[in-house]
Scaffold this active site. Structure first.
Site, PDB file in Angstrom:
ATOM      1  N   ASP A  88      36.169  70.981  36.531  1.00  0.00           N
ATOM      2  CA  ASP A  88      35.849  69.977  37.538  1.00  0.00           C
ATOM      3  C   ASP A  88      37.018  69.878  38.508  1.00  0.00           C
ATOM      4  O   ASP A  88      38.171  70.127  38.133  1.00  0.00           O
ATOM      5  CB  ASP A  88      35.580  68.613  36.897  1.00  0.00           C
ATOM      6  N   ARG A  94      21.221  66.967  28.028  1.00  0.00           N
ATOM      7  CA  ARG A  94      22.412  67.344  27.255  1.00  0.00           C
ATOM      8  C   ARG A  94      22.026  67.687  25.815  1.00  0.00           C
ATOM      9  O   ARG A  94      22.546  68.643  25.235  1.00  0.00           O
ATOM     10  CB  ARG A  94      23.429  66.200  27.284  1.00  0.00           C
ATOM     11  N   CYS A 128      20.600  67.089  41.451  1.00  0.00           N
ATOM     12  CA  CYS A 128      20.364  65.641  41.351  1.00  0.00           C
ATOM     13  C   CYS A 128      20.088  65.029  42.725  1.00  0.00           C
ATOM     14  O   CYS A 128      20.160  63.818  42.894  1.00  0.00           O
ATOM     15  CB  CYS A 128      21.554  64.947  40.691  1.00  0.00           C
ATOM     16  N   PHE A 166      31.333  71.735  36.899  1.00  0.00           N
ATOM     17  CA  PHE A 166      31.186  70.357  37.386  1.00  0.00           C
ATOM     18  C   PHE A 166      31.034  69.431  36.167  1.00  0.00           C
ATOM     19  O   PHE A 166      30.127  68.607  36.111  1.00  0.00           O
ATOM     20  CB  PHE A 166      29.992  70.209  38.331  1.00  0.00           C
ATOM     21  N   ASP A 171      26.010  71.730  36.716  1.00  0.00           N
ATOM     22  CA  ASP A 171      25.579  70.337  36.952  1.00  0.00           C
ATOM     23  C   ASP A 171      26.338  69.776  38.157  1.00  0.00           C
ATOM     24  O   ASP A 171      27.145  68.860  38.024  1.00  0.00           O
ATOM     25  CB  ASP A 171      25.848  69.499  35.695  1.00  0.00           C
TER      26      ASP A 171
END
Length: 400
Positions: free
Chosen positions: A252, A214, A341, A230, A301
């Site tokens: 989101d 970030r 991730c 997201f 993300d």
């Protein structure tokens, strides 16, 4: 030392021998001596060579999780405190500890447990039966070690509500460890304020692993038009805003996450430049493309599209689609930040998928940097599951 002996088949235990922490059910030749699931056992190779001690769970495919390789190790409160102390000393050297991951399972040689620190609150996620027996000892050791550095913990909350506990033959659970307290915690990271909801937020309440990533996007965003997909509770969007972005749109699908993101924008007095929208990213991006929208910076993300090896093929389609759509919205010379991730989305496969997306979008990519998870989520070589976050920043160039 421990009477129950788990003996490996000849030629098995490759992960353990390479420095890993797990023994799988199909690697075991025999178990001698009585035991209850969760007990500490000795691990021997086929020829009787001592390989370590760990806790056993016959209900799990990961039947033994290693605690120590030393033959004379006794797993007791003093042993746990040493592990906890080592984990804290490591973090003090490598990261801002105001909010950070204190214990990262196997990578801190305490397999199956995660502990996050949000300011003066601890959040515990216990995922394996053997370590579950020690979680209160771990919590008390953490309180003691932190107190020595003048850090007082006002509350501890358990978020052991992940589905993976069912595979260990355990029930999912959440709640206070000790006295109840206000579970909304304000933290500051990279100069950005967040209200973290440790009771209702995803996982332990906030994704600390992207801390440095970030920060990395801040320098790209001054005076820019930014799209954060997201966004969850707004973390990348707010880093863009605090860095001086002209405008930021965070998207989101979760109403709760968007509400929290708006609250976080208010905390940072960024409501005028950072706005949030509740929408399905996969549906919204083609709409923005049709409207002729372009952004200077697009951030992707997404949640893990795969949590198992057998669903990787579908995950690849998802990552390819989202990156293709994202690339089409980047103004020429602008930037794409994109990540995965999922541990099962291996680095080479993720890179290949982005390359295919770029070809589909007719864009050329100049890699600015490649990053992984923050150092408070250390990657233990030979413990593959500890390496999961892949994060790229690219400059997006046309084909001219």
């Amino acid at each position: 030392m421990y009477q129950t002996i788990v003996t490996l088949k000849k030629g098995e235990g490759r992960v353990l021998k390479a420095g890993g922490m797990w023994v799988y059910d199909n690697e075991i030749a025999s178990i001698t001596g009585g035991y209850e699931d969760g007990d500490i056992v000795s691990i021997h190779d086929f020829d009787g060579y001592h390989m370590g001690v760990g806790f056993i769970n016959s209900k799990s495919k990961i039947t033994v999780r290693l605690m120590s390789r030393k033959k004379d190790t006794v797993i007791n409160a003093a042993f746990i405190e040493r592990r906890v102390r080592d984990a804290w000393e490591y973090r003090k050297q490598i990261i801002d500890t105001s909010s950070c991951r204190l214990i990262f399972g196997e990578a801190d040689f305490l397999p199956g447990i995660v502990v996050d620190k949000f300011s003066d609150v601890l959040v515990v996620e216990s995922l394996a039966l053997g370590i579950d027996r020690w979680k209160l000892v771990i919590v008390e050791a953490l309180k003691k070690v932190l107190a020595e550095d003048g850090i007082s913990i006002r509350g501890v909350y358990e978020r052991s509500d992940a589905k993976v506990r069912l595979q260990e033959g355990m029930e999912r659970c959440k709640g206070y460890i000790g006295e109840p307290f206000d579970t909304k915690v304000e933290i500051v990271e990279n100069g950005v304020k967040y209200m973290v909801d440790v009771e209702e937020g995803q996982k332990t309440g906030f994704f600390l692993d992207q801390k440095n990533n970030r920060a990395a996007i801040q320098r790209l965003c001054k005076g820019k038009k930014v799209l954060d997909c997201f966004t969850h509770t707004g973390s990348f969007a707010l880093n863009a805003g605090i860095a001086g972005a002209e405008s930021v749109l965070g998207v989101d699908a979760s109403e709760l996450a968007i509400e929290q993101a708006r609250e976080n924008a208010g905390l940072n007095r960024l409501e005028d430049r950072v706005r949030f929208e509740c929408a399905d990213v996969f549906a919204l991006l083609p709409e923005l493309e049709e409207q002729g929208e372009k952004f200077d910076v697009v951030i992707l993300d997404p949640p893990a599209f795969t949590k198992a090896r057998n669903s990787v093929k579908n995950a690849v389609k998802g990552y390819r689609e989202i990156n293709l759509r994202g690339l089409k919205l980047v103004r020429e010379g602008g930037f794409l930040a994109t990540c995965s991730c999922s541990h099962f989305m291996e680095p080479e496969l993720f890179a290949k998928t982005i390359r295919e997306a770029a070809q589909g979008a007719r864009k050329r990519l100049r890699q600015v940097e490649f990053r992984t998870q923050a150092a408070d989520h250390p990657i233990l070589w030979a413990a593959e599951q500890s390496y999961y976050l892949k994060f790229y920043i690219f400059q997006v160039c046309g084909e001219g």
